[in-house]
Design an enzyme around this catalytic site. Sequence first.
Site, short mmCIF file in Angstrom:
data_model
loop_
_atom_site.label_atom_id
_atom_site.label_comp_id
_atom_site.label_asym_id
_atom_site.label_seq_id
_atom_site.Cartn_x
_atom_site.Cartn_y
_atom_site.Cartn_z
N CYS A 139 -3.56 0.07 -3.25
CA CYS A 139 -4.23 0.42 -2.00
C CYS A 139 -3.53 1.60 -1.32
O CYS A 139 -2.38 1.91 -1.60
CB CYS A 139 -4.27 -0.79 -1.05
SG CYS A 139 -2.70 -1.66 -0.86
N CYS B 272 0.84 -1.20 0.00
CA CYS B 272 0.00 0.00 0.00
C CYS B 272 0.88 1.25 0.00
O CYS B 272 1.99 1.24 0.57
CB CYS B 272 -0.90 0.01 1.24
SG CYS B 272 -2.20 -1.23 1.16
#
Length: 261
Positions: A162, A80
């Site tokens: 993400c 992420c």
Amino acid sequence: IWVGVLTWRQSSMGATDHVSAIVLGRCLTYTRNMHPELRNQDCKKILNTFTSAFVSKDPCNITKEDYQPLIDLVTQTVPCNKTLFWSRSKELAHQYSGIQKEMFTLEDTLLGYIADNLVWCGDPRTSEVKEEFCPYRNENCSSTATSVFWTVVSQKFAESACGTVYVMLNGSRTTAFSKASTFGSVEVFNLHPDRVHTLHAWVMHDIGGVERDSCLGSSIKELKSIVNQRNISFFCQDDYRPARFVQCVRHPEHPSCSVLM
Ligand code: N1C
């Protein structure tokens, strides 16, 4: 003769020689040297799955489904906050991610790495990977082996992103953001708003070049509105300093490269 040359140039482009050998070699380099955590990946199987997507098929009618086995075989997750998209700024994006090794462009992942800068296709009459000419993508040939590959892997790359994601755009072009680009047509629409909360755009300008577009321009307003409609926050920065420093390597005397700017 001139018309003939033009027609030929518009309809086909040189395929890359030795595509299979290059893909296998790059897969081994990536999984054995660059990312040993992926060393158990089977590169021969990856190569066979890659070529099976398009060999012996009409080179103008490749489908997303043709590449699905490859997508299913190669699963690699980017952490992420580390995804970097780009549009019309490939060289700088790769120079930047090459230094800031935590960041991943698609070409810093295995699937993007094996295919970067290659052109390939098949031929319904043979089971070979073509080593001569592949058709250009145009109205009559919209789904080439190469173009569908990038659409499919870009979609997957965006779907799996993400946190905060980044995009490097080119403000030396009239429109830094284009809805016709892969970034504008595929990646933006495949970010999952439940996983991606923010898109951060960096609009970079060539040093010494014209500044045609910027964070204040209408193309970025359009991007912001698309992204906000998808419930993702949007921020934009002109000439993001760390990427500007990479440009400064070639232009150390430029005023924008000094500490005071
Ligand atoms: O159409 P673009 O840029 O917006 O595509 C770039 C965008 C990036 O964020 C990547 O994740 O889409 C992904 N991508 C590639 O990684 C890639 N590598 C090579 C898309 N296309 C890619 N290519 C080739 O460059 C491919 O042939 C495609 O048509 C061009 C797109 O470049 P662009 O217009 O600068």
